[in-house]
Design a protein around this motif. Structure first.
Motif, PDB file in Angstrom:
ATOM      1  N   CYS A 219       0.816  -1.228   0.000  1.00  0.00           N
ATOM      2  CA  CYS A 219       0.000   0.000   0.000  1.00  0.00           C
ATOM      3  C   CYS A 219       0.848   1.276   0.000  1.00  0.00           C
ATOM      4  CB  CYS A 219      -0.941  -0.005   1.193  1.00  0.00           C
ATOM      5  SG  CYS A 219      -2.242  -1.249   1.045  1.00  0.00           S
ATOM      6  N   VAL A 220       1.821   1.365   0.913  1.00  0.00           N
ATOM      7  CA  VAL A 220       2.636   2.579   1.000  1.00  0.00           C
ATOM      8  C   VAL A 220       3.482   2.754  -0.256  1.00  0.00           C
ATOM      9  CG1 VAL A 220       4.495   3.735   2.263  1.00  0.00           C
ATOM     10  CG2 VAL A 220       2.682   2.559   3.514  1.00  0.00           C
ATOM     11  N   SER A 221       4.114   1.663  -0.707  1.00  0.00           N
ATOM     12  CA  SER A 221       4.981   1.772  -1.889  1.00  0.00           C
ATOM     13  C   SER A 221       4.177   2.145  -3.137  1.00  0.00           C
ATOM     14  CB  SER A 221       5.723   0.456  -2.126  1.00  0.00           C
ATOM     15  OG  SER A 221       4.826  -0.594  -2.442  1.00  0.00           O
ATOM     16  N   TYR A 222       2.933   1.666  -3.195  1.00  0.00           N
ATOM     17  CA  TYR A 222       2.080   2.068  -4.319  1.00  0.00           C
ATOM     18  C   TYR A 222       1.865   3.580  -4.307  1.00  0.00           C
ATOM     19  CZ  TYR A 222      -2.277   3.414  -6.482  1.00  0.00           C
ATOM     20  OH  TYR A 222      -3.219   4.100  -7.190  1.00  0.00           O
ATOM     21  N   THR A 223       1.629   4.129  -3.112  1.00  0.00           N
ATOM     22  CA  THR A 223       1.394   5.569  -2.991  1.00  0.00           C
ATOM     23  C   THR A 223       2.638   6.368  -3.366  1.00  0.00           C
ATOM     24  OG1 THR A 223      -0.180   5.155  -1.198  1.00  0.00           O
ATOM     25  CG2 THR A 223       0.656   7.399  -1.425  1.00  0.00           C
ATOM     26  N   THR A 224       3.795   5.962  -2.841  1.00  0.00           N
ATOM     27  CA  THR A 224       5.030   6.693  -3.149  1.00  0.00           C
ATOM     28  C   THR A 224       5.397   6.573  -4.627  1.00  0.00           C
ATOM     29  OG1 THR A 224       6.334   4.751  -2.453  1.00  0.00           O
ATOM     30  CG2 THR A 224       5.947   6.486  -0.813  1.00  0.00           C
ATOM     31  N   GLN A 225       5.108   5.417  -5.223  1.00  0.00           N
ATOM     32  CA  GLN A 225       5.378   5.249  -6.656  1.00  0.00           C
ATOM     33  C   GLN A 225       4.515   6.197  -7.483  1.00  0.00           C
ATOM     34  OE1 GLN A 225       4.226   1.498  -8.283  1.00  0.00           O
ATOM     35  NE2 GLN A 225       5.162   1.873 -10.277  1.00  0.00           N
ATOM     36  N   THR A 226       3.234   6.283  -7.120  1.00  0.00           N
ATOM     37  CA  THR A 226       2.321   7.168  -7.839  1.00  0.00           C
ATOM     38  C   THR A 226       2.753   8.625  -7.712  1.00  0.00           C
ATOM     39  OG1 THR A 226       0.491   5.642  -7.395  1.00  0.00           O
ATOM     40  CG2 THR A 226      -0.089   7.870  -8.099  1.00  0.00           C
ATOM     41  N   LEU A 227       3.087   9.055  -6.488  1.00  0.00           N
ATOM     42  CA  LEU A 227       3.527  10.426  -6.262  1.00  0.00           C
ATOM     43  C   LEU A 227       4.815  10.725  -7.017  1.00  0.00           C
ATOM     44  CD1 LEU A 227       2.855  10.732  -2.414  1.00  0.00           C
ATOM     45  CD2 LEU A 227       1.588  11.864  -4.251  1.00  0.00           C
ATOM     46  N   GLY A 228       5.678   9.730  -7.112  1.00  0.00           N
ATOM     47  CA  GLY A 228       6.956   9.921  -7.784  1.00  0.00           C
ATOM     48  C   GLY A 228       6.846  10.016  -9.288  1.00  0.00           C
ATOM     49  N   GLN A 229       5.845   9.369  -9.861  1.00  0.00           N
ATOM     50  CA  GLN A 229       5.721   9.344 -11.318  1.00  0.00           C
ATOM     51  C   GLN A 229       4.900  10.508 -11.871  1.00  0.00           C
ATOM     52  OE1 GLN A 229       4.998   4.704 -11.603  1.00  0.00           O
ATOM     53  NE2 GLN A 229       5.702   5.467 -13.560  1.00  0.00           N
ATOM     54  N   ILE A 230       4.268  11.293 -10.985  1.00  0.00           N
ATOM     55  CA  ILE A 230       3.497  12.446 -11.434  1.00  0.00           C
ATOM     56  C   ILE A 230       4.442  13.524 -11.970  1.00  0.00           C
ATOM     57  CG2 ILE A 230       1.968  14.318 -10.702  1.00  0.00           C
ATOM     58  CD1 ILE A 230       0.791  12.424  -8.630  1.00  0.00           C
ATOM     59  N   ASP A 231       4.243  13.914 -13.226  1.00  0.00           N
ATOM     60  CA  ASP A 231       5.040  14.969 -13.865  1.00  0.00           C
ATOM     61  C   ASP A 231       6.536  14.677 -13.825  1.00  0.00           C
ATOM     62  OD1 ASP A 231       2.734  16.464 -14.410  1.00  0.00           O
ATOM     63  OD2 ASP A 231       2.795  17.396 -12.431  1.00  0.00           O
ATOM     64  N   ASN A 232       6.880  13.415 -13.891  1.00  0.00           N
ATOM     65  CA  ASN A 232       8.296  13.041 -13.890  1.00  0.00           C
ATOM     66  C   ASN A 232       8.658  12.354 -15.201  1.00  0.00           C
ATOM     67  OD1 ASN A 232      10.876  12.856 -12.911  1.00  0.00           O
ATOM     68  ND2 ASN A 232      10.387  11.490 -11.206  1.00  0.00           N
ATOM     69  N   ASP A 233       9.924  12.420 -15.555  1.00  0.00           N
ATOM     70  CA  ASP A 233      10.394  11.781 -16.782  1.00  0.00           C
ATOM     71  C   ASP A 233      10.348  10.262 -16.614  1.00  0.00           C
ATOM     72  OD1 ASP A 233      12.781  10.514 -18.411  1.00  0.00           O
ATOM     73  OD2 ASP A 233      12.271  12.395 -19.403  1.00  0.00           O
ATOM     74  N   PRO A 234       9.674   9.527 -17.537  1.00  0.00           N
ATOM     75  CA  PRO A 234       9.549   8.070 -17.405  1.00  0.00           C
ATOM     76  C   PRO A 234      10.895   7.361 -17.333  1.00  0.00           C
ATOM     77  CG  PRO A 234       8.065   8.902 -19.096  1.00  0.00           C
ATOM     78  CD  PRO A 234       8.942  10.038 -18.710  1.00  0.00           C
ATOM     79  N   THR A 235      11.876   7.853 -18.085  1.00  0.00           N
ATOM     80  CA  THR A 235      13.197   7.229 -18.071  1.00  0.00           C
ATOM     81  C   THR A 235      13.847   7.369 -16.702  1.00  0.00           C
ATOM     82  OG1 THR A 235      13.505   7.708 -20.419  1.00  0.00           O
ATOM     83  CG2 THR A 235      15.473   7.197 -19.139  1.00  0.00           C
ATOM     84  N   ILE A 236      13.767   8.579 -16.135  1.00  0.00           N
ATOM     85  CA  ILE A 236      14.320   8.808 -14.798  1.00  0.00           C
ATOM     86  C   ILE A 236      13.603   7.936 -13.767  1.00  0.00           C
ATOM     87  CG2 ILE A 236      14.683  10.519 -12.988  1.00  0.00           C
ATOM     88  CD1 ILE A 236      16.477  10.895 -15.384  1.00  0.00           C
ATOM     89  N   SER A 237      12.276   7.839 -13.906  1.00  0.00           N
ATOM     90  CA  SER A 237      11.482   7.039 -12.968  1.00  0.00           C
ATOM     91  C   SER A 237      11.927   5.576 -12.976  1.00  0.00           C
ATOM     92  CB  SER A 237       9.995   7.130 -13.326  1.00  0.00           C
ATOM     93  OG  SER A 237       9.523   8.453 -13.223  1.00  0.00           O
ATOM     94  N   SER A 238      12.039   5.002 -14.170  1.00  0.00           N
ATOM     95  CA  SER A 238      12.396   3.586 -14.274  1.00  0.00           C
ATOM     96  C   SER A 238      13.834   3.334 -13.832  1.00  0.00           C
ATOM     97  CB  SER A 238      12.193   3.088 -15.711  1.00  0.00           C
ATOM     98  OG  SER A 238      12.925   3.884 -16.625  1.00  0.00           O
ATOM     99  N   LEU A 239      14.722   4.292 -14.106  1.00  0.00           N
ATOM    100  CA  LEU A 239      16.114   4.140 -13.681  1.00  0.00           C
ATOM    101  C   LEU A 239      16.230   4.120 -12.164  1.00  0.00           C
ATOM    102  CD1 LEU A 239      17.981   6.465 -16.221  1.00  0.00           C
ATOM    103  CD2 LEU A 239      18.292   3.999 -15.968  1.00  0.00           C
TER     104      LEU A 239
END
Length: 286
Positions: A219-239
């Motif tokens: 649950c927590v990691s899902y939330t932090t992942q969602t917050l992290g991917q908002i308006d972020n570069d997909p390449t940076i996110s996956s790296l």
């Protein structure tokens, strides 16, 4: 560092320590029983969240997509959990991270939209070399735990492709709630079919690892992942999220004192290099 990247780094950290918690739990209960309990906890938390939100939604597609994703998630989770009976958390983390290489390959096989680039084929070959060094034991090319974990990475790649295609069209909280409960039901069926021991007295011996994975790791990691991917570069996110495998190895060393052999360590480095390489942006010709 941007706050989005900090959220993603926290996500990778949580996922890395997940492997230790999952591995420790296998000393007390079986893989199907663990998956059952894990997803009941996660699904119930999201059910409460949805009740509090009181959000009405006429789009009921989240039920269908949630069930399909739940079936995929069950196989991915069960295979990974089963593999952790015989392999270390660090090893499982690096093998599981192969999903990053599998995703673009399976996207082409399923959709036939873009032909795989030379970069992808190089990454696949390099990853296989790393996998061989990480899993080869002399008597056999790959152990059962290693093989099952590779299957888990393959299944997770299918889940990611499906989420990318359909998750944006429905309420994500309701989708995940259905997904988790579907996975819990299938875990219960699997537990009955395999006649796996399911003594509830054994839960107390793995209560903290179970709560960590169910609450923090899901649950927590899902939330932090969602917050992290908002308006972020997909390449940076996956790296950044690729660091999950590194954190898995570190947590296994710090908590369980697991140490890689030289050959295994070289295999890990090669796999991680393939993961990074396949995600680097390609320079387009002017």
């Amino acid at each position: 560092m941007r706050k989005q990247n900090l959220f993603l780094l926290l996500t990778a950290f949580i996922w890395g320590f997940d492997f230790v918690a999952q591995h420790v739990a296998m000393d007390s209960i079986g893989p199907a029983f663990f998956c059952l309990l894990r997803f009941i906890i996660a699904g119930t938390i999201l059910l409460v969240v949805n009740i509090i939100r009181k959000k009405k939604d006429d789009n009921k597609d989240y039920i269908r997509h949630g069930i399909i994703l739940g079936v995929i998630l069950f196989f991915g989770s069960y295979f990974q959990q089963y593999g952790l009976i015989t392999i270390t958390p660090g090893k499982s983390g690096f093998i599981s991270s192969l999903y990053i290489v599998f995703v673009p390959l399976m996207t082409y096989i399923l959709n036939k939209e873009e032909k795989p680039t030379y970069r992808l084929w190089i990454a696949v070959i390099v990853a296989l070399i790393g996998l061989y060094l990480l899993t080869y034991k002399g008597s056999s090319a790959i152990g059962i735990g290693d093989f099952i974990t590779v299957l888990s990475a393959f299944v997770y790649s299918l889940q990611i492709i499906y989420i990318d295609k359909y998750a944006g069209t429905v309420d994500i909280y309701k989708l995940n709630c259905v997904q988790f409960y579907t996975c819990a039901i299938l875990s219960f069926i699997c537990m009955l079919i395999t006649k796996e021991s399911h003594s509830f007295l054994a839960i107390k011996d793995c209560l903290w690892p179970l709560l960590y994975v169910g609450v923090i790791g899901t649950c927590v990691s899902y939330t932090t992942q969602t917050l992290g991917q908002i308006d972020n570069d997909p390449t940076i996110s996956s790296l950044i999220m690729s660091l999950e495998s590194v954190f898995a190895a570190l947590s296994g060393f710090i908590i369980l004192h697991n140490v890689f052999t030289t050959k295994e360590l070289i295999g890990c480095i090669i796999i991680f290099s393939a993961i990074i390489y396949v995600q680097l942006p390609v320079k387009k010709k002017k």
